[in-house]
Design a protein around this motif. Structure first.
Motif, mmCIF file in Angstrom:
data_model
loop_
_atom_site.group_PDB
_atom_site.id
_atom_site.type_symbol
_atom_site.label_atom_id
_atom_site.label_comp_id
_atom_site.label_asym_id
_atom_site.label_seq_id
_atom_site.Cartn_x
_atom_site.Cartn_y
_atom_site.Cartn_z
ATOM 1 N N GLU A 11 1.103 -0.910 -0.018
ATOM 2 C CA GLU A 11 0.111 0.017 0.048
ATOM 3 C C GLU A 11 0.801 1.186 -0.016
ATOM 4 O O GLU A 11 1.032 0.912 0.397
ATOM 5 C CB GLU A 11 -0.675 -0.063 1.109
ATOM 6 N N THR A 12 0.917 1.939 -0.898
ATOM 7 C CA THR A 12 1.815 3.183 -1.402
ATOM 8 C C THR A 12 1.229 4.144 -0.763
ATOM 9 O O THR A 12 -0.173 3.931 -0.418
ATOM 10 C CB THR A 12 1.725 3.439 -2.735
ATOM 11 N N LYS A 13 1.646 5.474 -0.577
ATOM 12 C CA LYS A 13 0.665 6.537 0.165
ATOM 13 C C LYS A 13 -0.474 6.563 -0.416
ATOM 14 O O LYS A 13 -1.096 7.414 -0.218
ATOM 15 C CB LYS A 13 2.471 7.775 0.520
ATOM 16 N N LEU A 14 -0.648 6.655 -1.797
ATOM 17 C CA LEU A 14 -1.448 7.445 -2.780
ATOM 18 C C LEU A 14 -2.644 6.384 -2.413
ATOM 19 O O LEU A 14 -3.656 7.009 -2.255
ATOM 20 C CB LEU A 14 -0.992 7.015 -4.354
ATOM 21 N N LEU A 15 -2.813 5.709 -2.614
ATOM 22 C CA LEU A 15 -3.415 4.334 -2.084
ATOM 23 C C LEU A 15 -4.117 4.235 -1.012
ATOM 24 O O LEU A 15 -4.650 3.876 -0.403
ATOM 25 C CB LEU A 15 -2.801 2.830 -2.250
ATOM 26 N N ARG A 16 -2.863 3.992 0.239
ATOM 27 C CA ARG A 16 -3.563 5.023 1.704
ATOM 28 C C ARG A 16 -4.399 5.931 1.235
ATOM 29 O O ARG A 16 -5.552 5.720 2.668
ATOM 30 C CB ARG A 16 -2.299 4.573 2.095
ATOM 31 N N VAL A 17 -3.790 7.265 1.016
ATOM 32 C CA VAL A 17 -4.393 8.499 1.528
ATOM 33 C C VAL A 17 -6.303 8.150 0.815
ATOM 34 O O VAL A 17 -7.411 8.812 0.921
ATOM 35 C CB VAL A 17 -4.282 9.441 0.577
#
Length: 277
Positions: free
Chosen positions: A225-231
């Motif tokens: 889970e990248t930061k983009l996906l987390r947000v």
């Protein structure tokens, strides 16, 4: 005698292709083995000659050889020509034939989580490199309603679109311009390396006002889970990491070699477990 398959790249030690393909060979009772070959750029031509000489049955191609490999093959599939890169090679009747399963593999993985046909979606692709091109060309060839490109360098996005100017409704944006209109899109696809391990707190795009039920998809799979996906997840988006693309493109390569589509869920579980998910 076992059939030999493999993957070439530089570096190649991190590849999880041997994991999924060797498991599929065993699971399906196919007498074959898949090996990772580290091939330096200067040795690519000799490597291809060597593969022909030993009668390799097929192989995958990864960075940095996807473009250069084309000059050493006997034939290249039309879609791979349009994309301008090969990631899968099949040995058939003594000839090495190049294909590209990246774009179609990604699109199939995306369709698997989409609530409706992709043709009806407004899609934004982040990035304008090789992965973006494969995805963009495949979506365009399917007749998708709208595929826009956003890139740090807007001119590169324009160059990518220009290739399909008459066949797809597409606009080029800078990242900042795309951020301002992100609520127009049903699907946002990230194709660069921003946010990949070890730089996991970097993000290529500021998510702030997503369309309801928007899909945010990232082709990175380390981290899962990248930061983009987390947000995106925190904002209610449907999210997808790069494991799906990796597995689907690998499964399609396996099918080209053997005529059998392997168990995709089994492949996905293997990769996710290996990555600690």
């Amino acid at each position: 005698m076992k059939q030999l398959y493999g993957v070439i790249g530089n570096p190649i030690e991190h590849s999880m292709s041997p994991l999924i393909h060797n498991d599929a060979f065993v699971y399906l009772g196919i007498n074959a083995y898949y090996h990772a070959f580290r091939i330096k750029e200067k040795d690519l031509g000799d490597a291809v000659k060597g593969f022909k000489a030993i009668g390799i049955s097929g192989f995958n191609v990864t960075t940095p050889h996807k473009v250069e490999i084309m000059q050493y093959l006997d034939e290249v599939d039309e879609l791979a020509k349009e994309i301008g890169a090969v990631n899968t090679v099949v040995s058939r009747d003594g000839k090495l034939i190049g294909y590209n399963t990246d774009g179609i593999g990604y699109v199939r993985s995306l369709q698997s989580i989409s609530k409706g046909p992709l043709k009806e979606k407004n899609i934004l692709v982040l990035g304008a490199g090789g992965a973006a091109r494969a995805i963009f060309v495949t979506l365009a060839s399917m007749g998708v309603k709208r595929v826009d490109i956003a890139n740090r360098t807007k001119e590169r996005a324009k160059e990518l679109i220009r290739f399909y100017n008459d066949e797809v409704n597409a606009n080029a944006f800078s990242i900042q311009e795309a951020e301002a209109v992100q609520n127009l899109y049903d699907v946002i696809i990230h194709t660069t390396t921003v946010g990949m391990h070890p730089n996991t707190e970097e993000s290529p795009f500021s998510l702030g006002h997503l369309k309801e039920d928007c899909i945010v998809s990232d082709i990175i799979y380390n981290p899962l889970e990248t930061k983009l996906l987390r947000v995106g997840r925190q904002q209610g988006a449907i999210t997808q990491n790069g494991v799906d693309m990796f597995v689907y493109q690998g499964a399609l390569a396996f099918e080209l070699w053997t005529g059998i589509l392997p168990n995709i869920e089994r492949m996905k579980k293997l990769v996710t477990t290996k990555l600690g998910g």
